[in-house]
Structures are given as C-alpha cells and as structure tokens.
Design a protein around this motif. Sequence first.
Motif, PDB file in Angstrom:
ATOM      1  N   TYR A 191      -2.558  -3.830  -5.189  1.00  0.00           N
ATOM      2  CA  TYR A 191      -1.788  -2.700  -4.658  1.00  0.00           C
ATOM      3  C   TYR A 191      -2.412  -1.348  -5.011  1.00  0.00           C
ATOM      4  CZ  TYR A 191       1.644  -6.383  -4.071  1.00  0.00           C
ATOM      5  OH  TYR A 191       2.274  -7.550  -3.706  1.00  0.00           O
ATOM      6  N   ASP A 243      -0.914   0.544  -8.062  1.00  0.00           N
ATOM      7  CA  ASP A 243      -0.812  -0.645  -8.890  1.00  0.00           C
ATOM      8  C   ASP A 243      -0.273  -0.318 -10.273  1.00  0.00           C
ATOM      9  OD1 ASP A 243      -3.210   0.795  -9.099  1.00  0.00           O
ATOM     10  OD2 ASP A 243      -4.144  -0.810 -10.226  1.00  0.00           O
ATOM     11  N   GLN A 255      -0.338  -2.116 -14.246  1.00  0.00           N
ATOM     12  CA  GLN A 255      -1.050  -3.086 -15.056  1.00  0.00           C
ATOM     13  C   GLN A 255      -0.313  -3.298 -16.375  1.00  0.00           C
ATOM     14  OE1 GLN A 255      -3.434  -4.555 -13.529  1.00  0.00           O
ATOM     15  NE2 GLN A 255      -3.753  -3.085 -11.872  1.00  0.00           N
ATOM     16  N   SER A 290      -8.038  -5.820  -2.740  1.00  0.00           N
ATOM     17  CA  SER A 290      -7.184  -4.646  -2.578  1.00  0.00           C
ATOM     18  C   SER A 290      -6.684  -4.540  -1.132  1.00  0.00           C
ATOM     19  CB  SER A 290      -7.953  -3.372  -2.953  1.00  0.00           C
ATOM     20  OG  SER A 290      -7.226  -2.225  -2.605  1.00  0.00           O
TER      21      SER A 290
END
Length: 384
Positions: free
Chosen positions: A157, A161, A163, A286
């Motif tokens: 994403y 994103d 993490q 991605s």
Amino acid sequence: MLGLGYFVFLLLFVKIEGQSGDNVKNLIKQLFTTNDYKKQVRPNMDQRQPMILDLDLYLVGINELDELKQKLTTTGYLNIGWIDEYLNWTSADFGELGHVYVPQADIWIPDITLQNGFTKLRELGSSFIKAKVGSNGQVTWMPFEVFESKCTIDITYFPYDRQSCDIVFVVWSSSNADVMVTLWNNGIILNSLENNAEWSVVSTAAREDVMSSESRVIFTLNLKRNSTYYLMNIIIPIILLGVLNVFTFALPADSGEKMGYCITVFLSFAVFLTIVSSELPKTSGSILGYYLMFQLGMGTFVVCCTIIELRFHHRKDDVPKNIIKLMKCRNVKKIESNYKNETESKQEITWGDVISSFDLVLFWITSVIVIIATITVLVVLCTH
C-alpha cells in the motif's frame, strides 16, 4: 543576639556531616578492594535464584527504514536495572553517601544483546559509560546505541503503508534459570523522540517472552509513512499525465498534431518514471507500481490507436457498408441516407468521418477506464 546564640549552639552541640571525596574513595576501596569484588561472578548471594533485570527502551530517533534490505535503524538507549547484592553499604558510614558512579567495565553487567540485529553480536555500551550504583545495591545502566534490526516490510500500500517492526533484546549466554529479563515501567518511552520526515510512530507495544532456555523482551514499533511528499510529487503528476493521455482522442486528426501530441505525452511518462524510480521502493508488489504500469500501458495503447487511425484517416477508397452500419455518432442521419441510396456513384461518408466517430468512442471508453482505475487505487491505498 538570639540568632547568634542559635548559630553557636549548632556549632557546639550538633554534629554536621557532609559528603567528601574521601568518603567516595573509602567506599570504592571497601567495595572493590576490601570486599574483593569480582565482576565475573553473578551478584546473587544465593546462586540458585535468577538475577532479575528490568528493562525499558528510550527511543530517540528513527533513522531509516530500508525496504530493500528489510532493515530498521533506530537511535536510543536502554534503561536497565538490577540489584547487585555485593555492592551495598550503609550511607551513614560514608557521610550519607547515597550513590556512586562506576565504569561499566568495573562491575558485573548482563550480556544483553539485540537478538534480531542486522550485524554481528556486540556488547552494549562503551568504556566511558558509567553505571549508577545506589547504597541498596540498585544498579542503573543506560547504554546508548544505534540499533540496526531486521524488519519484514510490506510495501503493498505504498505510500500509505504501515509497518510493524520488532526490536528484540535477549540475554544471550545465560539461561533463564540464571538471568531473567523483564519490563520495567513503561516499555518504550517516546519523550525524547525526534520527528522523522518520512515516518511517524503510531503506537508502541512491549512484552516479555520466556522461551525454553532464554529470556527476552520484545519492543514493537508501529510506524506510518508520511505520504504527502509522494502524493504531491508522484501520484498527482501521474493522474494528470493520464488525463492528458486520454485527451489525445479529442484532438482532430486533420490538425496534424495528433501523433506528435500522443508521442510527447508517452515520452513524458517515460521520463517521469525515470525521475521517480529512485523514490519508489525497490521491492515488488506495490499497488502504486501496478498503477504506473497501467498508465504506461494506456499510453502505449493510445499511441498504437493513433497510428492506426491516422493511416485510415488518409485512405481514399470507399468506406465498407458494414462499417457504415456500425457508426453511431453525430453523422448517423447522413450515414442512413447514404446507405439507402446505394445506387449513387459518389459516396458522401469518408474515412475521416469514421475516424472522428471512432475517436469519440475511444475518448469515452478510455476516460471511464482511467477514472475507475484511479478511484479504485486511491480508495484501496487510503482505506486499507
């Protein structure tokens, strides 16, 4: 006079003590020489009982999160505490001396290390770092380090994103029967954390984990990428280039600029991808990368369609009747009239009319496809 008398009373009848350098020297001599302190010995009077280590992590900065190497680099220091039963004294015997600072190399320290480190194991701290030792034997040791830890990174994403990375500290040589490491107060402390331009800390977690033969503490950082830079410099320019690409079909073939326009837009895509390639993660998967390939594929499709259209646009022969039947554009009345009068020798419908109608159809089809694809990608990225 009353104040002077009180002062004389204090001097004559009250014993005033203060800490001095001699007190510190005498204490150090007693602890390390008289008592024959050995740092090789785990400082438990009862060696059957494990040493309890309390551990906190003070995070100072997030240096880098490398997607290709799967590496998280952070700066911080550990706050480690334990009771050394061989380092205690009565404060009153040493001028009410409550604590001293001694080099970490002079006392017993635990062999705590970064278990999921990216480089080889090495000792925490350095020779100039001192540990604080209290009169009750409480030792506080704060080694400052740059931690390089492994982190599994998912860039599906990107650039929206998030993490989750673990920083794991373990007592390497000693079993959990000898040394147990536990959380102290708050786990990860962010009071000293400096802002990072790309990543921000969403939340943290910490837990103890006792395995079959080792004791460890796991600190978890939940990070969120700051997407504004990528939105302004990658996503929005891609969308705008996609709009320009679609408008190739709105340009009349008679203008003589249709081919040059679509080639210019396609080359803009290629040059833009070259420029932003350094900003994109080097790993695959991605959604934004797939969207880039989609837009590049649309550019290739537009160039190919434009070449074919221009070739048919300049044809001089008659338009086949089945093509005339399929035309559904602004010239439909003209087409039907021409189709009914099949005996006429001169046909009024030209290839230019056919290509103009075809351009209109392709304009709306490609517009709908690009809009749907763009909205879908943005919704998936922003709401995952």
